[in-house]
Design a protein around this motif. Structure first.
Motif, PDB file in Angstrom:
ATOM      1  N   LYS A  41       2.865  18.838   9.219  1.00  0.00           N
ATOM      2  CA  LYS A  41       3.278  18.097  10.407  1.00  0.00           C
ATOM      3  C   LYS A  41       4.709  17.609  10.282  1.00  0.00           C
ATOM      4  O   LYS A  41       5.480  17.658  11.246  1.00  0.00           O
ATOM      5  CB  LYS A  41       2.328  16.920  10.661  1.00  0.00           C
ATOM      6  N   GLU A  42       5.065  17.150   9.107  1.00  0.00           N
ATOM      7  CA  GLU A  42       6.421  16.652   8.880  1.00  0.00           C
ATOM      8  C   GLU A  42       7.453  17.761   9.096  1.00  0.00           C
ATOM      9  O   GLU A  42       8.587  17.505   9.516  1.00  0.00           O
ATOM     10  CB  GLU A  42       6.510  16.113   7.450  1.00  0.00           C
TER      11      GLU A  42
ATOM     12  N   GLY B  13      -0.077  27.946   1.379  1.00  0.00           N
ATOM     13  CA  GLY B  13      -1.065  26.913   1.692  1.00  0.00           C
ATOM     14  C   GLY B  13      -0.368  25.560   1.699  1.00  0.00           C
ATOM     15  O   GLY B  13       0.201  25.149   0.683  1.00  0.00           O
ATOM     16  N   ILE B  14      -0.387  24.893   2.847  1.00  0.00           N
ATOM     17  CA  ILE B  14       0.389  23.661   3.016  1.00  0.00           C
ATOM     18  C   ILE B  14      -0.523  22.528   3.470  1.00  0.00           C
ATOM     19  O   ILE B  14      -1.284  22.673   4.439  1.00  0.00           O
ATOM     20  CB  ILE B  14       1.526  23.869   4.043  1.00  0.00           C
ATOM     21  N   ASN B  15      -0.433  21.390   2.790  1.00  0.00           N
ATOM     22  CA  ASN B  15      -1.195  20.211   3.192  1.00  0.00           C
ATOM     23  C   ASN B  15      -0.752  19.736   4.571  1.00  0.00           C
ATOM     24  O   ASN B  15       0.421  19.820   4.930  1.00  0.00           O
ATOM     25  CB  ASN B  15      -1.011  19.089   2.176  1.00  0.00           C
ATOM     26  N   THR B  16      -1.709  19.197   5.322  1.00  0.00           N
ATOM     27  CA  THR B  16      -1.455  18.830   6.720  1.00  0.00           C
ATOM     28  C   THR B  16      -0.296  17.852   6.874  1.00  0.00           C
ATOM     29  O   THR B  16       0.521  17.993   7.791  1.00  0.00           O
ATOM     30  CB  THR B  16      -2.729  18.226   7.335  1.00  0.00           C
ATOM     31  N   ASN B  17      -0.197  16.847   6.004  1.00  0.00           N
ATOM     32  CA  ASN B  17       0.875  15.862   6.178  1.00  0.00           C
ATOM     33  C   ASN B  17       2.243  16.508   6.054  1.00  0.00           C
ATOM     34  O   ASN B  17       3.172  16.208   6.825  1.00  0.00           O
ATOM     35  CB  ASN B  17       0.718  14.699   5.192  1.00  0.00           C
ATOM     36  N   TYR B  18       2.398  17.438   5.117  1.00  0.00           N
ATOM     37  CA  TYR B  18       3.685  18.107   4.962  1.00  0.00           C
ATOM     38  C   TYR B  18       3.911  19.149   6.066  1.00  0.00           C
ATOM     39  O   TYR B  18       5.053  19.385   6.464  1.00  0.00           O
ATOM     40  CB  TYR B  18       3.790  18.753   3.577  1.00  0.00           C
TER      41      TYR B  18
ATOM     42  N   VAL C 204       0.855  -1.195   0.000  1.00  0.00           N
ATOM     43  CA  VAL C 204       0.000   0.000   0.000  1.00  0.00           C
ATOM     44  C   VAL C 204       0.888   1.242   0.000  1.00  0.00           C
ATOM     45  O   VAL C 204       1.736   1.413   0.879  1.00  0.00           O
ATOM     46  CB  VAL C 204      -0.945   0.018   1.218  1.00  0.00           C
ATOM     47  N   GLY C 205       0.689   2.114  -0.965  1.00  0.00           N
ATOM     48  CA  GLY C 205       1.479   3.336  -1.075  1.00  0.00           C
ATOM     49  C   GLY C 205       0.886   4.465  -0.241  1.00  0.00           C
ATOM     50  O   GLY C 205      -0.336   4.666  -0.218  1.00  0.00           O
ATOM     51  N   VAL C 206       1.762   5.205   0.434  1.00  0.00           N
ATOM     52  CA  VAL C 206       1.344   6.343   1.254  1.00  0.00           C
ATOM     53  C   VAL C 206       2.372   7.454   1.100  1.00  0.00           C
ATOM     54  O   VAL C 206       3.466   7.241   0.571  1.00  0.00           O
ATOM     55  CB  VAL C 206       1.241   5.969   2.748  1.00  0.00           C
ATOM     56  N   THR C 207       2.031   8.648   1.570  1.00  0.00           N
ATOM     57  CA  THR C 207       3.006   9.719   1.715  1.00  0.00           C
ATOM     58  C   THR C 207       3.458   9.770   3.170  1.00  0.00           C
ATOM     59  O   THR C 207       2.749   9.287   4.057  1.00  0.00           O
ATOM     60  CB  THR C 207       2.395  11.067   1.288  1.00  0.00           C
ATOM     61  N   PRO C 208       4.632  10.341   3.444  1.00  0.00           N
ATOM     62  CA  PRO C 208       5.129  10.380   4.821  1.00  0.00           C
ATOM     63  C   PRO C 208       4.211  11.177   5.740  1.00  0.00           C
ATOM     64  O   PRO C 208       3.437  12.027   5.295  1.00  0.00           O
ATOM     65  CB  PRO C 208       6.488  11.084   4.668  1.00  0.00           C
ATOM     66  N   GLY C 209       4.334  10.911   7.040  1.00  0.00           N
ATOM     67  CA  GLY C 209       3.533  11.647   8.010  1.00  0.00           C
ATOM     68  C   GLY C 209       2.292  10.874   8.408  1.00  0.00           C
ATOM     69  O   GLY C 209       2.326   9.649   8.542  1.00  0.00           O
ATOM     70  N   PRO C 210       1.161  11.565   8.586  1.00  0.00           N
ATOM     71  CA  PRO C 210      -0.045  10.906   9.095  1.00  0.00           C
ATOM     72  C   PRO C 210      -0.506   9.703   8.282  1.00  0.00           C
ATOM     73  O   PRO C 210      -0.907   8.688   8.857  1.00  0.00           O
ATOM     74  CB  PRO C 210      -1.091  12.027   9.059  1.00  0.00           C
TER      75      PRO C 210
END
Length: 262
Positions: free
Chosen positions: A198-199, A191-196, A29-35
């Motif tokens: 938090k990282e 404007g920054i996505n939450t996962n980035y 399963v592919g994901v991006t880092p963080g949450p």
């Protein structure tokens, strides 16, 4: 006799264990880092109890996970909201479908220089993600707060060319979403996505000077190839993600920055 019986029971138990281990299905399963990665690690632990072995594969951008899924290098991915997936399917012809809702990450506008967006001076540079759906998402947020006006009817596909009224003459700088936190010191805001966010050590609840309403079209999804959507492992993956255990983990770990949305 008792010792032999005990040994027999032990042998049967070990054999059952070996059979279970051998029959466990493995998916990538592919994901991006963080949450997204953190949540999938929790899902992985719970799914293992149901005989599904999940290999969590991290990608550093938003483009490769769908290409990898379409190309057969992954069985599923969990990193994108529905408008982004729709845009990818339209632009690239992927035969990928959503099979379950996951979480929502209300996007935020951050600044290291200004405490409110109203304080930002005329002509300032505002960073937005360079992919159409997330860039449009920031523009919709600014329009919703009254800082710009967009062409009627553009909806989630809004782009910089759709800005029809820009009283502060803001300059929109399109930057790869993963690079926006690093670019923040050179911009008035971004404007920054939450996962980035938090990282990069930002607090997605306390730090934004503007924050998106969590009720909206940007709920994330689990996606698979269309040909796989009815396979048993898909049901196990979705049910495990949408379990009370996963929900409790999300609420406790992210404290409002990431919201369960199923």
């Amino acid at each position: 006799m008792k010792a032999l019986a005990t040994a027999g029971v032990l042998a049967l138990a070990l054999a059952a264990g070996l059979i279970t281990a051998a029959s466990a299905e493995t998916i990538k399963v592919g994901v991006t880092p963080g949450p997204h990665a953190q949540i999938l690690e929790k899902v992985k632990a719970e799914a293992a109890k149901k005989g599904l072995d999940i290999k969590v594969i991290e990608f550093s951008d938003y483009v490769v996970p769908n290409a990898a899924l379409a190309g057969g290098d992954l069985e599923a991915n969990s990193f994108q909201h529905q408008p982004y997936l729709d845009n990818q399917i339209k632009d690239r012809g992927y035969k990928i479908v959503p099979v379950g809702l996951t979480v929502n990450f209300p996007i935020g506008v951050y600044s290291t220089k200004y405490k409110t967006f109203a304080d930002i001076p005329a002509g300032a540079s505002i960073g937005i993600p360079n992919d159409p759906t997330n860039g449009g998402r920031v523009l919709l947020l600014l329009a919703d707060k009254g800082f710009i006006k967009l062409k009627d009817g553009v909806g989630v596909r809004a782009s910089v060319v759709d800005v029809v009224d820009n009283p502060k003459k803001l300059k929109f700088v399109e930057i790869d979403a993963a690079q926006l936190p690093r670019s923040l010191p050179d911009l008035a805001a971004a404007g920054i996505n939450t996962n980035y966010a938090k990282e990069a050590g930002l607090d997605p609840v306390k730090d934004p000077i503007l924050r998106e309403d969590p009720k909206g079209p940007y709920v994330n999804v689990i996606a698979v190839r269309a040909e796989d959507k009815d396979k048993p492992w898909v049901k196990t993956l979705v049910e495990t993600y949408q379990s009370p255990e996963t929900k409790a983990f999300i609420l406790e770990t992210f404290k409002g920055a990431v919201l369960p949305s199923w």
